[in-house]
Design a protein around this motif. Structure first.
Motif, mmCIF file in Angstrom:
data_model
loop_
_atom_site.group_PDB
_atom_site.id
_atom_site.type_symbol
_atom_site.label_atom_id
_atom_site.label_comp_id
_atom_site.label_asym_id
_atom_site.label_seq_id
_atom_site.Cartn_x
_atom_site.Cartn_y
_atom_site.Cartn_z
ATOM 1 N N VAL A 75 -21.112 -7.537 9.532
ATOM 2 C CA VAL A 75 -21.962 -6.504 8.700
ATOM 3 C C VAL A 75 -20.980 -5.777 7.968
ATOM 4 O O VAL A 75 -21.271 -5.238 6.953
ATOM 5 C CB VAL A 75 -22.770 -5.851 9.864
ATOM 6 C CG1 VAL A 75 -23.453 -4.536 8.895
ATOM 7 C CG2 VAL A 75 -23.894 -6.654 10.108
ATOM 8 N N GLU A 76 -20.049 -5.004 8.988
ATOM 9 C CA GLU A 76 -18.943 -4.126 8.108
ATOM 10 C C GLU A 76 -18.275 -4.697 6.975
ATOM 11 O O GLU A 76 -18.019 -4.289 6.037
ATOM 12 C CB GLU A 76 -17.939 -3.587 9.078
ATOM 13 C CG GLU A 76 -18.544 -2.776 10.266
ATOM 14 C CD GLU A 76 -18.974 -1.334 9.844
ATOM 15 O OE1 GLU A 76 -18.519 -0.796 9.060
ATOM 16 O OE2 GLU A 76 -20.243 -1.110 9.764
ATOM 17 N N GLN A 88 -26.420 -11.368 1.993
ATOM 18 C CA GLN A 88 -25.261 -11.062 2.804
ATOM 19 C C GLN A 88 -26.032 -10.910 4.206
ATOM 20 O O GLN A 88 -25.352 -11.468 5.226
ATOM 21 C CB GLN A 88 -25.047 -9.571 2.559
ATOM 22 C CG GLN A 88 -23.775 -9.660 1.110
ATOM 23 C CD GLN A 88 -23.189 -8.540 0.628
ATOM 24 O OE1 GLN A 88 -24.176 -7.342 0.724
ATOM 25 N NE2 GLN A 88 -22.415 -8.340 -0.043
ATOM 26 N N LEU A 89 -27.177 -10.551 4.271
ATOM 27 C CA LEU A 89 -27.699 -10.422 5.830
ATOM 28 C C LEU A 89 -27.937 -11.864 6.135
ATOM 29 O O LEU A 89 -27.797 -12.156 7.436
ATOM 30 C CB LEU A 89 -29.177 -9.903 5.659
ATOM 31 C CG LEU A 89 -28.893 -8.317 5.311
ATOM 32 C CD1 LEU A 89 -30.489 -7.643 5.460
ATOM 33 C CD2 LEU A 89 -28.309 -7.581 6.552
ATOM 34 N N PHE A 95 -23.821 -16.438 10.535
ATOM 35 C CA PHE A 95 -22.407 -16.378 11.327
ATOM 36 C C PHE A 95 -22.800 -16.162 12.640
ATOM 37 O O PHE A 95 -22.077 -16.468 13.932
ATOM 38 C CB PHE A 95 -21.674 -15.170 10.630
ATOM 39 C CG PHE A 95 -20.494 -14.797 11.557
ATOM 40 C CD1 PHE A 95 -19.117 -15.344 11.427
ATOM 41 C CD2 PHE A 95 -20.568 -13.667 12.525
ATOM 42 C CE1 PHE A 95 -18.207 -14.858 12.092
ATOM 43 C CE2 PHE A 95 -19.477 -13.263 13.042
ATOM 44 C CZ PHE A 95 -18.304 -13.866 12.956
ATOM 45 N N CYS A 96 -23.638 -14.917 13.067
ATOM 46 C CA CYS A 96 -23.925 -14.770 14.577
ATOM 47 C C CYS A 96 -24.433 -16.077 15.474
ATOM 48 O O CYS A 96 -23.877 -16.340 16.567
ATOM 49 C CB CYS A 96 -24.978 -13.614 14.639
ATOM 50 S SG CYS A 96 -24.579 -12.253 14.085
ATOM 51 N N PHE A 447 -19.153 -2.978 -7.185
ATOM 52 C CA PHE A 447 -19.404 -4.294 -7.316
ATOM 53 C C PHE A 447 -19.542 -4.904 -5.732
ATOM 54 O O PHE A 447 -19.135 -4.301 -4.949
ATOM 55 C CB PHE A 447 -17.724 -4.978 -7.617
ATOM 56 C CG PHE A 447 -17.634 -4.596 -9.110
ATOM 57 C CD1 PHE A 447 -17.774 -5.628 -10.324
ATOM 58 C CD2 PHE A 447 -16.731 -3.358 -9.326
ATOM 59 C CE1 PHE A 447 -17.194 -5.262 -11.721
ATOM 60 C CE2 PHE A 447 -16.263 -3.114 -10.561
ATOM 61 C CZ PHE A 447 -16.747 -4.111 -11.772
ATOM 62 N N PRO A 448 -20.405 -5.845 -5.972
ATOM 63 C CA PRO A 448 -20.936 -6.587 -4.492
ATOM 64 C C PRO A 448 -19.453 -7.224 -4.147
ATOM 65 O O PRO A 448 -18.782 -8.086 -4.768
ATOM 66 C CB PRO A 448 -22.038 -7.654 -4.813
ATOM 67 C CG PRO A 448 -21.502 -7.623 -6.483
ATOM 68 C CD PRO A 448 -21.246 -6.577 -6.898
ATOM 69 N N ARG A 449 -18.750 -6.844 -3.029
ATOM 70 C CA ARG A 449 -17.663 -7.387 -2.510
ATOM 71 C C ARG A 449 -17.378 -7.401 -1.149
ATOM 72 O O ARG A 449 -18.106 -6.813 -0.488
ATOM 73 C CB ARG A 449 -16.315 -6.852 -3.037
ATOM 74 C CG ARG A 449 -16.149 -5.354 -3.010
ATOM 75 C CD ARG A 449 -15.139 -4.477 -3.577
ATOM 76 N NE ARG A 449 -15.171 -2.914 -3.400
ATOM 77 C CZ ARG A 449 -14.278 -2.455 -2.607
ATOM 78 N NH1 ARG A 449 -13.527 -3.456 -1.670
ATOM 79 N NH2 ARG A 449 -14.230 -1.539 -2.512
ATOM 80 N N PHE A 450 -16.440 -8.068 -0.385
ATOM 81 C CA PHE A 450 -16.164 -8.104 1.293
ATOM 82 C C PHE A 450 -14.960 -7.028 1.079
ATOM 83 O O PHE A 450 -14.173 -6.709 0.283
ATOM 84 C CB PHE A 450 -15.680 -9.442 1.335
ATOM 85 C CG PHE A 450 -17.031 -10.449 1.089
ATOM 86 C CD1 PHE A 450 -17.730 -10.678 2.240
ATOM 87 C CD2 PHE A 450 -17.236 -11.063 -0.060
ATOM 88 C CE1 PHE A 450 -18.878 -11.509 2.152
ATOM 89 C CE2 PHE A 450 -18.224 -12.056 0.061
ATOM 90 C CZ PHE A 450 -19.148 -12.136 1.012
ATOM 91 N N ASP A 451 -14.854 -6.655 2.303
ATOM 92 C CA ASP A 451 -13.738 -5.927 3.002
ATOM 93 C C ASP A 451 -12.479 -7.100 3.466
ATOM 94 O O ASP A 451 -12.793 -7.767 4.304
ATOM 95 C CB ASP A 451 -13.857 -5.097 4.153
ATOM 96 C CG ASP A 451 -12.879 -4.224 4.377
ATOM 97 O OD1 ASP A 451 -11.661 -4.539 4.367
ATOM 98 O OD2 ASP A 451 -13.025 -3.249 5.049
ATOM 99 N N PRO A 452 -11.652 -7.185 2.469
ATOM 100 C CA PRO A 452 -10.730 -8.130 2.695
ATOM 101 C C PRO A 452 -9.708 -8.245 4.128
ATOM 102 O O PRO A 452 -9.443 -9.085 4.894
ATOM 103 C CB PRO A 452 -9.505 -8.082 1.804
ATOM 104 C CG PRO A 452 -9.761 -6.943 0.965
ATOM 105 C CD PRO A 452 -11.014 -6.476 1.234
ATOM 106 N N VAL A 453 -9.638 -7.085 4.490
ATOM 107 C CA VAL A 453 -8.872 -6.711 5.782
ATOM 108 C C VAL A 453 -9.758 -7.117 6.898
ATOM 109 O O VAL A 453 -9.403 -7.913 7.820
ATOM 110 C CB VAL A 453 -8.443 -5.453 5.773
ATOM 111 C CG1 VAL A 453 -7.881 -4.832 7.173
ATOM 112 C CG2 VAL A 453 -7.477 -5.037 4.777
#
Length: 713
Positions: A75-76, A88-89, A95-96, A447-453
């Motif tokens: 989620v983060e 995304q949900l 994933f879960c 922008f719709p994006r992911f946290d790469p870290v």
């Protein structure tokens, strides 16, 4: 203790050693009601048993906590630009679901690792028994050279313990191919002749293989089960040492509440590349998972259908399987019967557990990826069919968990595939969606994006959880001096694990797509049927490999091109999956190659202790199989064999069931055609040319037609 009438010293009728089967001793096997259960009818344990609640809390609580942490991290990861979108949900939910599956294996593996760190001395071989056990080997169009070699080797090994008088041996045939049927009878008669009148070896062929293996075992129980306190159920590729067989019988005697005691079979005798991968993984990693499973299951365990001993009367009273309403694949007879039999016998108050440390239990595995896929399709249907059984009345919660785990194991692949598709859609959305200039602080575009870290950390966590059971198994093997040396030393053992992980990673995407297709076919109502398993080493023709995997290769190419066109990062993220699919054809070809497997074997890669020092039972069975193969029974034509040997034809006629006849007015077209053709034929060559396989089977069931066959020129 068993009832007095069932003991050999209490006047029970001893089987006739000259007959193909002993006198019948019927046991009633009522069909069970899945919708209702009377707990008052259940067996009452003789003593108190402790539930492994601490182990279950650790395994399931730990898996739940780990899944919760992974879900929160996901989620983060997807919430960098604000509240997650609906897509995304969906990704988070998928994933879960997939992560929970590997988290459960991780926590179970941790528990198994902790238990196996505590070495236990092997139990002494029992020196006395007071019960009688029937050793059952069901066969279905198998190679007789191998199956009868296994029976002979195991019988010799049990006789060597001095307790052979407590065991009778049965080959229970459901074969539907005429050549296989007659080969079995020839092998049986030859072995009985060599063993002499005290062989206690029997053979039965069922006219109709109703309900397949479950029906085969059920037929034995209802007709001959009254002679025996226990039955040891094998598969055609099973091998068990004499001490292991005796130890199972002694364990049953020592535990009056045990209904089924399962062993952990190790894979042996495998030489193709793919089979050696399975053999190595089962030997090095399998004990960790099995020990954890045994710990949290306790006496509420499962049954895998072979290499296990069963209390005969408890089985008869509680394991009559009903037909499920509707048509296959979800209706009809229960395909994966073993899980359900364990559930029902546990419902009836009997314990089901595993002796995972007992040595001397072995099996074999399919030689190639395609062969595994064929078997897996049948298992997928059987496990998904358990959705109709999981809610049955009176089942133990642990039993329902076994069903749920089996179902989830086959839903994991389509869920993984859906997760990949949703990931692609999110990247496509990111690449094409216009930024929201009004959602960000200070008029900054969002922008719709992911946290790469976080995404990288989550990937690392997933890989760690996924590979941990393998690493734990490797650590145990490295700590065990004899195992480490037998596998070629620490360096080769580590290298073998790396080879297994790499090749398994390449196979995994292909297996995912195949399994997803199987699940989809089952959900669409396609029945798998039941084909005999290919057990011998050998490759599959390239044209069959190309036909099976061409769509997998095309899918990999399309996915790779599309991912690269959308974003380089997406292509890199999907590269393991893309590579496995693109290489599906060469991977599948290599999987069945004997030369590749033997090349690794010569270099002590993917080696196991059972290769360095083969079990005596395996060496003896191999020698007997080579001797049997030299007789050519599996290559002989059934009609030719019967025609050439009137004594064989007479023995075959004596082994046919007595009193079976068709109802008046019910015409069997195969028998009618067989009668017409055999009466018109003048030579056995004409009979062979004219009779179809089904007509041959009809002839083999008819004494009058057999007599006509023998008198042909």
């Amino acid at each position: 203790m068993p009832p007095p009438a069932s003991r050999p010293d209490a006047g029970a009728a001893r089987p006739d050693t000259k007959a193909a089967m002993p006198p019948e001793a019927p046991l009633a096997m009522p069909v069970q009601d899945l919708s209702a259960w009377d707990r008052a009818a259940a067996h009452r344990p003789a003593g108190k048993t402790r539930s492994p609640w601490a182990a279950r809390l650790f395994v399931f609580g730990g898996a739940l906590a780990l899944t919760g942490y992974g879900g929160w991290q996901m989620v983060e990861t997807v919430s960098v630009s604000g509240s997650p979108t609906a897509l995304q949900l969906v990704l988070v939910v998928l994933f879960c679901l997939t992560f929970s599956w590997i988290a459960l294996a991780f926590t179970s593996g941790l528990l198994g690792f902790a238990l196996l760190l505590r070495r236990k001395r092997p139990e002494p071989v029992p020196t006395a028994l007071h019960s009688r056990t029937a050793v059952l080997m069901p066969v279905y169009n198998e190679a007789t050279a191998r199956t009868f070699a296994g029976v002979e080797a195991m019988r010799e090994a049990v006789e060597a313990t001095g307790l052979g008088d407590h065991f009778d041996w049965f080959v229970l045939s459901d074969s539907t191919q005429p050549d296989a049927w007659i080969a079995e009878e020839r092998a049986f008669l030859d072995l009985r002749h060599r063993l002499g009148p005290g062989a206690r070896l029997y053979y039965r062929h069922r006219p109709k293989n109703h309900h397949r293996k479950a029906g085969n075992i059920g037929d034995f129980v209802t007709r001959w089960g009254g002679h025996y306190d226990h039955m040891l159920v094998l598969d055609a590729d099973s091998l068990m040492s004499g001490p292991a067989i005796v130890a199972l019988a002694a364990a049953m005697e020592a535990d009056p509440d045990a209904g089924i005691i399962q062993t952990l079979p190790l894979i042996i005798n495998r030489n193709t590349l793919f089979a050696r991968l399975q053999q190595f993984a089962a030997r090095i990693y399998g004990p960790v998972i099995a020990a954890g499973l045994s710990a949290w299951s306790g006496r509420d365990g499962n049954y895998w259908g072979h290499n296990a001993i069963i209390r005969t009367r408890a089985f008869a009273q509680s394991c009559g399987l009903p037909d499920l309403p509707g048509k296959p694949p979800f209706g009809g007879h229960i395909l994966s019967h073993d899980f359900v039999e364990a559930a029902l016998i546990r419902r009836a108050g009997w314990a089901v557990y595993m002796l995972h440390r007992l040595p001397g239990s072995y099996e074999e595995s399919p030689p190639s990826l395609i062969d595994v896929a064929v078997r897996d399709r049948r298992w997928a249907q059987g496990n998904l069919q358990h959705a109709r059984v999981i809610g049955a009345a009176g089942l133990h919660p642990a039993t329902r968990q076994h069903f749920a785990t089996g179902i989830a194991g086959y839903l994991a692949s389509p869920l993984w595939l859906c997760q990949l598709v949703v990931g692609i859609l999110l990247v496509l959305q990111t690449a094409t969606e216009r930024p929201d200039y009004f959602g960000g602080a200070g008029f900054s575009p969002v922008f719709p994006r992911f946290d790469p870290v976080r995404a990288l950390q989550l990937f690392g966590l997933t890989m760690a959880v996924l590979l941990a059971p393998k690493v734990l198994g490797l650590i145990l093997a490295l700590l065990d001096g004899p195992v480490r040396r037998a596998c070629g030393g620490a360096g080769r053992l580590v290298l073998s694990s790396l080879v297994e992980i790499l090749l398994s990673a390449l196979v995994a995407p292909v297996a995912m797509v195949i399994q997803s297709g199987s699940v989809m076919g089952i959900l669409l109502g396609r029945d798998t049927g039941w084909n005999p398993q290919r057990r011998d080493d050998g490759s599959i023709p390239m044209r069959d490999i190309v036909a099976r995997h061409r769509w997998h290769t095309a899918l990999g190419l399309v996915a790779g091109i599309a991912a690269f066109a959308l974003a380089t990062s997406l292509f890199l993220w999907m590269s393991p999956t893309i590579l496995g699919l693109v290489l599906a054809i060469p991977i599948s070809w290599a999987s069945g190659q004997l030369g590749l497997g033997l090349a690794l074997k010569r270099r002590l890669l993917l080696a196991t202790p059972e290769e360095a020092t083969p079990p005596e039972i395996a060496l003896r069975a191999g020698a007997l199989a080579a001797r049997n193969a030299a007789q050519g029974l599996d290559d002989a034509d059934a009609l030719e064999a019967l025609h050439a040997d009137p004594a064989l034809a007479e023995a075959h006629a004596r082994m046919l069931p007595v009193g079976l006849s068709r109802p008046r007015g019910a015409i069997d077209p195969d028998q009618t055609l067989a009668t017409a053709k055999i009466c018109e034929a003048e030579t056995v060559a004409e009979a062979r040319a004219w009779l179809s396989p089904k007509e041959r089977m009809a002839l083999l069931h008819d004494r009058a037609l057999l007599d006509r066959l023998v008198r042909l020129n």
